[in-house]
Design a protein around this motif. Sequence first.
Motif, short mmCIF file in Angstrom:
data_model
loop_
_atom_site.label_atom_id
_atom_site.label_comp_id
_atom_site.label_asym_id
_atom_site.label_seq_id
_atom_site.Cartn_x
_atom_site.Cartn_y
_atom_site.Cartn_z
N ALA A 253 0.89 -1.30 0.17
CA ALA A 253 0.09 0.65 -0.02
C ALA A 253 1.12 1.39 -0.17
CB ALA A 253 -0.81 -0.11 1.07
N ILE A 254 1.94 0.83 1.20
CA ILE A 254 2.77 2.91 0.56
C ILE A 254 3.67 2.49 -0.64
CG2 ILE A 254 5.38 3.48 1.68
CD1 ILE A 254 3.94 1.99 4.33
N GLY A 255 3.31 1.58 -1.11
CA GLY A 255 4.85 1.08 -2.74
C GLY A 255 3.85 1.49 -3.14
N TRP A 256 2.69 1.21 -3.42
CA TRP A 256 1.62 2.19 -4.61
C TRP A 256 1.47 3.61 -4.33
CZ3 TRP A 256 -3.86 3.76 -2.25
CH2 TRP A 256 -4.22 4.28 -3.21
N SER A 257 1.22 3.66 -2.77
CA SER A 257 1.05 5.75 -2.97
C SER A 257 2.40 5.90 -3.37
CB SER A 257 0.77 5.71 -1.26
OG SER A 257 0.40 7.52 -0.91
N HIS A 258 3.20 5.25 -3.49
CA HIS A 258 4.65 5.82 -3.89
C HIS A 258 4.66 6.98 -5.31
CE1 HIS A 258 9.26 6.03 -4.50
NE2 HIS A 258 9.15 6.70 -3.53
N GLU A 259 4.59 5.27 -5.88
CA GLU A 259 4.18 5.14 -7.73
C GLU A 259 3.09 5.80 -7.57
OE1 GLU A 259 2.30 2.00 -9.44
OE2 GLU A 259 4.54 1.33 -10.01
N LEU A 260 1.59 6.72 -6.86
CA LEU A 260 1.11 7.28 -7.41
C LEU A 260 1.43 9.46 -7.59
CD1 LEU A 260 -2.56 6.02 -5.73
CD2 LEU A 260 -1.32 6.06 -8.54
N SER A 261 2.33 9.18 -6.87
CA SER A 261 3.51 10.57 -6.04
C SER A 261 3.82 11.08 -7.29
CB SER A 261 4.22 10.01 -4.99
OG SER A 261 3.67 9.55 -3.28
N ALA A 262 4.11 12.06 -7.42
CA ALA A 262 5.21 12.86 -8.70
C ALA A 262 6.37 12.36 -8.89
CB ALA A 262 4.50 14.13 -8.84
N PRO A 263 7.19 12.31 -9.60
CA PRO A 263 8.81 12.32 -8.97
C PRO A 263 9.17 13.19 -7.81
CG PRO A 263 8.23 12.44 -11.48
CD PRO A 263 7.07 13.11 -11.35
N LEU A 264 8.96 14.60 -8.25
CA LEU A 264 9.75 15.55 -7.16
C LEU A 264 9.44 15.31 -5.89
CD1 LEU A 264 9.55 19.04 -9.22
CD2 LEU A 264 11.40 17.20 -8.18
N GLU A 265 7.77 15.22 -6.21
CA GLU A 265 7.10 14.40 -4.46
C GLU A 265 7.83 13.31 -4.25
OE1 GLU A 265 2.97 15.85 -5.41
OE2 GLU A 265 3.33 13.83 -5.19
N ARG A 266 7.96 11.77 -5.18
CA ARG A 266 9.20 10.96 -4.59
C ARG A 266 10.23 11.29 -4.11
NH1 ARG A 266 6.27 8.57 -9.95
NH2 ARG A 266 7.85 8.28 -10.48
N LEU A 267 10.99 12.30 -4.64
CA LEU A 267 12.29 12.59 -4.87
C LEU A 267 12.38 13.31 -3.28
CD1 LEU A 267 15.22 12.68 -5.24
CD2 LEU A 267 14.50 14.73 -6.23
N LEU A 268 11.67 14.41 -3.14
CA LEU A 268 11.32 14.94 -1.04
C LEU A 268 11.36 13.38 -0.28
CD1 LEU A 268 11.07 17.91 -0.30
CD2 LEU A 268 8.83 17.77 -0.30
N TRP A 269 9.56 12.53 -1.03
CA TRP A 269 9.64 12.26 0.41
C TRP A 269 11.18 11.52 1.04
CZ3 TRP A 269 5.10 8.15 -0.79
CH2 TRP A 269 5.51 6.73 0.18
N ALA A 270 11.79 10.81 -0.34
CA ALA A 270 12.96 9.87 0.12
C ALA A 270 13.90 11.30 1.24
CB ALA A 270 13.84 9.51 -0.84
N ARG A 271 13.73 11.94 0.95
CA ARG A 271 14.75 12.89 1.47
C ARG A 271 14.66 13.50 2.87
NH1 ARG A 271 16.91 16.88 -3.93
NH2 ARG A 271 18.06 15.09 -4.36
N LEU A 272 13.27 13.76 3.11
CA LEU A 272 13.07 14.08 4.27
C LEU A 272 12.89 12.80 5.20
CD1 LEU A 272 9.24 15.63 3.72
CD2 LEU A 272 11.16 17.22 4.53
N SER A 273 13.40 11.43 4.89
CA SER A 273 13.07 10.70 6.28
C SER A 273 14.36 10.82 6.78
CB SER A 273 13.70 9.13 5.39
OG SER A 273 14.98 9.43 4.43
N VAL A 274 15.20 12.20 6.71
CA VAL A 274 16.59 11.79 7.36
C VAL A 274 16.14 12.55 8.44
CG1 VAL A 274 16.79 14.14 6.47
CG2 VAL A 274 19.19 13.21 7.65
N PHE A 275 14.65 13.42 9.04
CA PHE A 275 14.45 13.69 9.97
C PHE A 275 12.90 12.65 11.34
CE2 PHE A 275 14.11 17.39 6.75
CZ PHE A 275 14.90 18.55 7.79
N ARG A 276 13.96 13.64 12.21
CA ARG A 276 12.81 12.21 13.31
C ARG A 276 12.29 12.41 14.28
NH1 ARG A 276 15.55 7.03 15.07
NH2 ARG A 276 16.16 6.19 12.91
N GLY A 277 13.06 13.91 14.36
CA GLY A 277 11.74 15.16 14.75
C GLY A 277 10.68 15.74 13.97
N PRO A 278 10.06 16.76 14.67
CA PRO A 278 8.93 17.22 13.38
C PRO A 278 9.46 18.61 12.95
CG PRO A 278 9.00 18.08 15.63
CD PRO A 278 9.54 16.87 16.23
#
Length: 692
Positions: A253-278
């Motif tokens: 399900a998360i992979g499906w949501s990832h696939e539906l995201s635009a390319p820039l959104e997928r790139l941002l999703w990956a880079r935002l994973s570095v944050f642990r807090g808000p």
Amino acid sequence: MRETAPVRGHLPDENPGFVGRRTELERISAALAEHRLVTVTGVGGVGKTRLALRAAHRAAGLYPDGAWWTDLAQLDGDRLLVALVADSVDLADHTPGMAATGLCHRLADDRLLLVLDSCEHLAEPCARLVAELLAAAPGLTVLTTSRRPLGVEGEQIVALDPLPPAGADALDLLRGAAGEEFTAAGPAGEICVRLEGIPLALELAAAQIRIQGAEAVRDQLGTRFDAPPSARFDLLAHTERVWPSRHQTLRAAIGWSHELSAPLERLLWARLSVFRGPFDLASATAVCIGGPLNRATLPGALDGLVRASVVRPPDAAGRLRMLDTIRAYGATWLDRTGETAAVADRHAAHFRGLARRGEADWHGARQLRWYRTVDAHHTDLRLALDRLLRTDPDAALDLIGSVAFAWSCRGRLREARDGLEQALLLSEERGRTRARALWALGVTLVLQGEFGPAQDVSEQCAREARFAEHTVHRDRPGDLTLDAAALAGLLALTTGRPMAAHVVVGHVLDAARGGPADSAARLRCHLVHVFALTGLGRLGEARERALALRALCEELDEHWTRTALEYQLSLTGLLEGDPARAAGHARAMLEGTRGLGASLGVALGLDVLATALAAAGEGERAADVSGTGEAYWRSTGQPRRGLPGLRALHEKYTDTARATLGEPAYEEIFVRALTGLPQDGLDRALGDPRHS
């Protein structure tokens, strides 16, 4: 008047979208009534955190000392596990000894519920800590959430399954998240079955329903989930840790949501994973821009992730966050792009820059805002420090030297000390950065009562300041030398040597050019000088200088020094026989320290206020304030402290109040305040006596 009895503790607000789980809630309630350790287990995204939070809110009133929440997802390792748990139960980090020992002492006589959320990545250290706490605190009950049991003797496991896919609860969750009405016979019912009733998967689908409609989402899920397993996003290197083999639906399900995201959104999703807090937009921009993601395109990509429920909507302060399960998925994509190290380095550089800005912002109108910013981003500052300790110890020394004083003010002394000592050991940096870090470490040690080590660090700080400034300030001391003198003076004051404090700060102030408003270091030196005059009995001179400095702080909108001056003015009032004036200054100090979240400052302020009230003959109020003060002192993990002069006055006037009221009456009021809600006691202390 409250509609319900006040409950001690701290739990996050519940998610208003909670549905169902009546049977599971009853199982947890029954388990908590019979067992001291209850663990809610289940796959990622099944709703363990939400259910545990609901159960904790329901049970909180059954524990006289309340229910307390600790989010462990923010930790990468166990080095700061005990410090985080201590902070979550309002145990300020002041004790110098073993952290677990102080935490055990804090909880030993309490009857409370401690919730440890997201233990799976720290299962073994959590198990050791929980076993130690349960042995030391007979009134403690622990509720944990984890993808696997902790394995502690006596652990009661409540396994949490997904919602029944064809049941009403799954459909209700989908309705609430999508904001639409659905029938079980339509596409919404098929979506619930396809996603096996997993709450997080349903929330992601609901976000797509808001964008595309239920029929389109059903069709896409059918196409994706009918594919063979080998086609379902086989991305994770350690699937057994994050995606248990018995349940791959959420992963898909998360992979499906990832696939539906635009390319820039997928790139941002990956880079935002570095944050642990808000994080906020500014932090996301600083850390995540690069390539096609720039200042113009990033806000739109971030909005897209919020609409897709990948990123939680901003709170009232504009802070966003990503659930740990979704963050972990993004981290695997970041690793596949080969950017993990580069983004981690940008993250560390950004938070080092935030920390450095605080040195300038501390002196002036931005002090309180920066202090709160450091507090809000504490998790990521700590993550950045850990990264820099491994990759760039000199930068790590710079970061921790910039924030350690703020951490100490907030009560995180052990974290400040640990970071400073590690960075000082690993870094070969000389000069200003090392001198500033030594000053911060010295202050931390003084506040912990470690006066021997503090003396050694104070001497090192003075030598390093001379080394750093000898070619720049040949004819006058600079700020590093002023702060080294202030540290030496603080140490002298707390060990009962006001003359030594007067001499050391007086010498550098005489040689320095400029006034107290010119820098934070000058202001700190003048503050120590005022306290030294008080200790020497030069009360009129001390009061006059303190009032002038306070007026200057008000012009600067400087908070920390102002609260310390109110403490000194209160002490001066007591020594001059004016308890009413002393009480007024004590309340002003308490207002300031409450705003800073400084439990040690609140404890000191309550002591001086209780002394003033006892000196004024208000024995009942003095007993009430003193009992509240004892509660705050216990939260600091150390015995009552304060300047030697105040300790003597406190004992003198407390004995008088006890004798006037009678020991039983005084003790009854004292114990009632001690065992009540500390915040209520502080509110009473700050209120008008006529309305208490």
